[in-house]
Design an enzyme around this catalytic site. Sequence first.
Site, short mmCIF file in Angstrom:
data_model
loop_
_atom_site.label_atom_id
_atom_site.label_comp_id
_atom_site.label_asym_id
_atom_site.label_seq_id
_atom_site.Cartn_x
_atom_site.Cartn_y
_atom_site.Cartn_z
N TYR A 210 0.82 -1.22 0.00
CA TYR A 210 0.00 0.00 0.00
C TYR A 210 0.85 1.27 0.00
O TYR A 210 0.32 2.37 -0.15
CB TYR A 210 -0.93 0.02 1.22
N LYS B 204 3.82 -14.98 3.54
CA LYS B 204 4.14 -15.90 2.44
C LYS B 204 5.66 -15.95 2.37
O LYS B 204 6.28 -15.56 1.38
CB LYS B 204 3.50 -15.35 1.14
N ASP C 95 -2.00 -18.54 1.99
CA ASP C 95 -2.94 -19.39 1.24
C ASP C 95 -3.53 -20.48 2.14
O ASP C 95 -4.73 -20.75 2.12
CB ASP C 95 -2.29 -19.98 -0.02
N ASP D 50 -5.81 -7.09 4.33
CA ASP D 50 -6.99 -6.61 3.60
C ASP D 50 -7.81 -7.78 3.08
O ASP D 50 -9.02 -7.86 3.29
CB ASP D 50 -6.53 -5.72 2.44
N ASP E 25 -11.61 -9.68 4.70
CA ASP E 25 -12.88 -9.88 3.98
C ASP E 25 -13.33 -11.33 4.12
O ASP E 25 -14.51 -11.62 4.35
CB ASP E 25 -12.72 -9.54 2.49
C1 IPM Z 1 -10.45 -1.71 3.50
C2 IPM Z 1 -10.68 -1.26 2.10
C3 IPM Z 1 -9.58 -0.28 1.71
C4 IPM Z 1 -8.27 -1.02 1.76
C5 IPM Z 1 -9.74 0.38 0.34
C6 IPM Z 1 -11.10 1.00 0.17
C7 IPM Z 1 -8.65 1.40 0.09
O1 IPM Z 1 -10.74 -2.34 1.23
O2 IPM Z 1 -10.48 -0.88 4.41
O3 IPM Z 1 -10.26 -2.91 3.71
O4 IPM Z 1 -7.85 -1.65 0.79
O5 IPM Z 1 -7.63 -0.97 2.82
MN MN Z 2 -10.63 -4.27 2.23
#
Ligand code: IPM
Ligand code: MN
Length: 338
Positions: free
Chosen positions: A131, A182, A215, A239, A243
């Site tokens: 990032y 990784k 993974d 990130d 999710d």
């Molecule tokens: C998160 C989001 C952000 C990230 C994006 C929107 C920049 O996906 O907060 O997880 O990648 O960190």
């Molecule tokens: Mn995210």
Amino acid sequence: MSATHRIAVIGGDGIGPEVTAAAIEVVRAAGVSLDTTEFFLGARRYLHDGFVMDDATMDDLRGYDAIMLGAVGPAIGDTRVPPGTLERGLLLKMRFAFDLYINYRPFVGRPGSIAEGCEFAIIRENTEGSYAGEGGTLRFGTPFEVATQGSVNTRYGVERCVRFAFERANALDRKRLTLVHKTNVLAFAGQLWQKVVREVAEEYPDVEWDYNHVDAACIYLVENPQRYGMIVTDNLFGDILSDLAGAVSGGIGYAASGNINPEKEAASIFEPVHGAAHDIEGQGKANPLAAVSSAVLMLEHLGEHEAARRIDRAVRDFDADPVLLGTVGITRALLERL
Ligand code: IPM
Ligand code: MN
């Protein structure tokens, strides 16, 4: 307590303002005094007058006790906001400039989810890795175009994140920490993370730690989430993994996050992990539980532990169908449980 806390509110786009308003209502009902200031930022603002962010607004935001953020982003398919405009120009800009080096994402497996009964958290390094924006393009737009995208990992940045993770793991009943990386392929960054974790672990003899490749961690999260306590990982892995963690815990509609500067050198940002969900904007359908849980993280950061505990209890005990209740119904149910 309690002092009045000065809170900057960036409701943002889509359902962002609705869920943030609900979270503020719940916090106030728990007896915490908030002095809120709204900031008109995000896709709607950009489409209104082209403004994304400037230095004066950054300086202003930095000085608040905390920032509550709803969601920023255009509707899917709306090409008027170029990709990256709000990500780099707003969200990441604040994370980096305010040195919010911890992205803390706790998960509680909801009833009926894959991770039902499990509780774990992801601590994601939030200012470095891929990032950081290292790289560039050469011969852009030609058939010989080159693109590089590096990952920045500093001893300082990795160590402060790892230290925070051990500190949090040590405070748990079940003191477990897993480094996710990784290291077999990303060997330069991997050895740094591995070395730092090994060193810091010496200072926390009660914390049992291990290592998973990212993974494999994806499989374990789905097949065996109870193995995890605290997960510490880099920016991009964190990130993606968060999710997935949200999905196995009942959906990212429940996932909370804190972008935290533990030393309180600038305002930390508390936001639900979900997006703006423009398709249900303004219909009273938005589920505010992730925003409320993010407010719980904010209250902990502000030292309002009693209110945080009560609201957290109310969210955990919430067992109705969020789709049936809608934003107002869910908020009312939480207020009754306080
Ligand atoms: C998160 C989001 C952000 C990230 C994006 C929107 C920049 O996906 O907060 O997880 O990648 O960190
Ligand atoms: Mn995210």
